[in-house]
Design an enzyme around this catalytic site. Sequence first.
Site, short mmCIF file in Angstrom:
data_model
loop_
_atom_site.label_atom_id
_atom_site.label_comp_id
_atom_site.label_asym_id
_atom_site.label_seq_id
_atom_site.Cartn_x
_atom_site.Cartn_y
_atom_site.Cartn_z
CE LYS A 1 -2.06 -1.70 3.63
NZ LYS A 1 -2.94 -2.11 4.74
CG ASP B 1 -6.48 -4.13 8.18
OD1 ASP B 1 -6.04 -5.24 7.94
OD2 ASP B 1 -6.55 -3.23 7.30
#
Length: 451
Positions: free
Chosen positions: A158, A194
């Site tokens: 990311k 997450d």
Amino acid sequence: MAKDLVNFKIREECEVLQMSDKQIKEIMSRLHTDLKKGLCKDTHDKATVKCWITYIQDLPNGKERGKFLALDLGGTNFRVLIINLGENHFDMQSKIYAIPSSIMTGTGIALFDHIAECLANFMKEHNVYNERLALGFTFSFPLRQLGLTKGILQRWTKGFSCSGVVGEDVVQGLKDAIARRGDVQIDICAILNDTTGTLMSCAWKNHNCKIGLIVGTGSNACYVEKIENCDLFDGVPGKKELLINTEWGAFGDDGALDFVRTEFDREVDNSSINPGKQIQEKMISGMYMGELVRLALVKFTKAGLLFGGQGSDLLFTKGCFYTKYVSEIESDKPGDFTSCMEVLEELGLSHATESDMAAVRHVCECVSRRAAHLVSAGIAALINKMDEPRVTVGIDGSVYRFHPHFHTLMTEKIATLIRPGITFDLMLSEDGSGRGAALVAAVACRQQEGR
Ligand code: BGC
């Protein structure tokens, strides 16, 4: 070229973005094979979908109590939270801090110092600066966990590339930064992904929640696996289940998805900072979805099929078609192009005709539908593998949250892919993975205290 012919040509060009049911089932079967490779000791090292063990075996039971801190790092923002868990309720305060791109691509030391500084400031603002608190750390990158509080970073994703962290224990990195400051007292009780945080957060409310999914800046899922299938785990005897962080964003890194990839996918990958890596994620997630659309629009403009062949500087600039535009454009009702027009004006394309706008929307729909179908293939593969009669999928992430049709697309597709007799539902995580981090820390404390 006549309008109808142009429309036809664009639709024809977009067919590469449509996956047939046969292709989707092939993807499920390949993912199933890869999940097994990741779980198995003998094949794990070579597996693309690593299926990391998380050391989380207990879901929340509602008896978790106390005040906890949580950190959430892994998307475009970084969040610090303080959470008070009481009987059947909790209160939570949080603050979002930006991570400047100089830090995302700087040194690991600078990253951890920044996190520790934000944490200390947050504690001051919330009058807990002098307290010693337990903390759960959501760190949403691939980690090889060696325990609940030890995780070795495998690769950045990311857009992050901080030096000196890959191969190192991230918890130690944070501890060192806190020690360098010397002002706050923190016990890091758990590090988690997450997806895990989302699952825990949803499971607090819904005990059927056995899968955690993120479709946001990145893409990933975790699920509850039977302990006998977790070859790499030699944990606590007597426990039957373990949470597995699949890291399915790396699915396809060995070519498994090449049969459905397009020229746009290859270009997104080639111009990324991690070519060849996170192939599935690059076909799905928010960091790349807008860019996939942009590349298709550029191609059609250059071919004279869109905007009278006339683009704009922004259209021709990498990264300038944001993923949020896809959600906005698809929010217009059929026949209405209000948001689409606003987006195109922002991009310097105010000369777009209505048929251009219809074509732009079609491109967005093809890209987002493909993403929803890829995610559905993954979720269906997990549901079939788990073989439970009823599964709730806890979900978070900006794409799922803000795209107007993602939820429906997924619900419809998954229903056609899972074995008959299994029921499922998709649950939006209300409070993000941050609360999940506090819950993991709380469960760890609950166990230490024998509750
Ligand atoms: C990371 C995962 C994370 C996902 C969603 C991916 O790039 O590798 O660890 O769960 O993004 O944030």
